[in-house]
Scaffold this active site. Sequence first.
Site, mmCIF file in Angstrom:
data_model
loop_
_atom_site.group_PDB
_atom_site.id
_atom_site.type_symbol
_atom_site.label_atom_id
_atom_site.label_comp_id
_atom_site.label_asym_id
_atom_site.label_seq_id
_atom_site.Cartn_x
_atom_site.Cartn_y
_atom_site.Cartn_z
ATOM 1 N N ASP A 178 88.676 125.136 70.064
ATOM 2 C CA ASP A 178 88.274 125.198 71.478
ATOM 3 C C ASP A 178 88.782 126.463 72.156
ATOM 4 O O ASP A 178 88.204 126.943 73.121
ATOM 5 C CB ASP A 178 88.767 123.974 72.229
ATOM 6 N N ARG A 227 79.211 117.932 74.100
ATOM 7 C CA ARG A 227 80.619 118.310 73.911
ATOM 8 C C ARG A 227 80.664 119.299 72.762
ATOM 9 O O ARG A 227 79.666 119.552 72.099
ATOM 10 C CB ARG A 227 81.541 117.104 73.718
ATOM 11 N N GLY A 228 81.882 119.846 72.524
ATOM 12 C CA GLY A 228 82.008 120.914 71.537
ATOM 13 C C GLY A 228 82.002 122.241 72.282
ATOM 14 O O GLY A 228 81.139 122.473 73.151
HETATM 15 O O1 MRU Z 1 86.305 116.874 73.072
HETATM 16 P P1 MRU Z 1 85.282 117.592 72.245
HETATM 17 O O2 MRU Z 1 84.442 116.683 71.422
HETATM 18 O O3 MRU Z 1 84.471 118.555 73.076
HETATM 19 O O4 MRU Z 1 86.140 118.468 71.228
HETATM 20 C C1 MRU Z 1 85.459 119.266 70.304
HETATM 21 C C2 MRU Z 1 86.346 119.931 69.327
HETATM 22 O O5 MRU Z 1 87.542 119.811 69.368
HETATM 23 C C3 MRU Z 1 85.685 120.842 68.347
HETATM 24 O O6 MRU Z 1 86.383 120.866 67.139
HETATM 25 C C4 MRU Z 1 85.633 122.263 68.932
HETATM 26 O O7 MRU Z 1 85.071 122.245 70.202
HETATM 27 C C5 MRU Z 1 84.875 123.191 68.073
HETATM 28 S S1 MRU Z 1 83.154 122.863 68.118
HETATM 29 C C6 MRU Z 1 82.322 124.028 67.224
#
Ligand code: MRU
Length: 351
Positions: free
Chosen positions: A238, A45-46
Amino acid sequence: MLPTITWENDAVVMIDQRKLPSKEVYVRCRTAAEVARAITTMVIRGAPAIGVAAAMGIALGIRASRAAGTRQLAVEFQKLCDRMAATRPTAVNLFWAIDRMKRVFAEQVGTGAPVDDIRQALEREAHRIHDEDVASCRAMGAFGASLVPDDARILTHCNAGALATAGYGTALGVVRAAAEAGKRVAVLADETRPFLQGARLTAWELVRDGIDTTVITDNMSGAMMRAGQVDLVVVGADRIAANGDVANKIGTYAVAVLAREHGLPFYVAAPLSTIDLATPDGDHIPIEERKARELTHVAGQRLTPEGAQVRNPAFDVTPHRYVTAIVTERGICRPPYTESLGAIVKGGWGR
Ligand code: MRU
């Protein structure tokens, strides 16, 4: 550096982020479908990391293809792209990475390349996306470190670290770069309900790096700010709309409003692949709604009574007026963002 995602022979290997920090196990995805499932179920994720995963998943799918000719390969390629695009809707890095793969495919077909050459070109592009992301994070860190004073107490939300990228991190890249520059830094990590990216992942990464880390519940951040325990906030993103509105993990908006109330800078660190000039503002960013079970259960135990309804939007939008600056690999953008983001994406300087 943390092996968030690697390509090993015929598989894409990821550290299983659902199991951290209690178990450090790796998932081997041998098919594109397995990569897509890993993205949906948050093995990985991220925003930047899922872009890399999608690109590698497409390359893996094409490698396994038995297509004899380009026309059949093109049909399979489109299906793979569609499958990856259906995994998660908010992080624009996913669609950006798929678009890069599509461009390479079209270029290869345009030059009449044989199927084997197309396969290899797609694999090379997936690796380039991975390696460029690490370089972007390092550059972002160097710019962002200039915003961090010595002895800074930094609050962050979710995990925008090495685990959320191909390595080093965006928001945590800023923290790491400040620490590497010899500044004393301490991080307050919001636990980040319901998936606990802050408590599990951010804290795990930072403790491994020997960075002073304190985990707080999401609802403590206001009290910590009021008590003078926070100097600045830095988070990832995101998707950043053309006007500077920022979609990030649910709860980010509340942190930004609190930062404004307490006169604290609120920084966003994100690569150019997160900036979406085709989306005019935050109201046009699709927000993923995830399964209720992430919220109703913890470690298999039910928390909420049967019959209670649940909402689980994974992201929220922070309006640009709360964002002090956006740190990218090309420089730091300040308001008005419509101008600074436009200029930096076109290759200009955002400072
Ligand atoms: O649901 P996730 O864990 O994928 O959400 C991730 C985030 O909101 C992060 O802050 C974002 O993707 C930036 S990662 C460099």
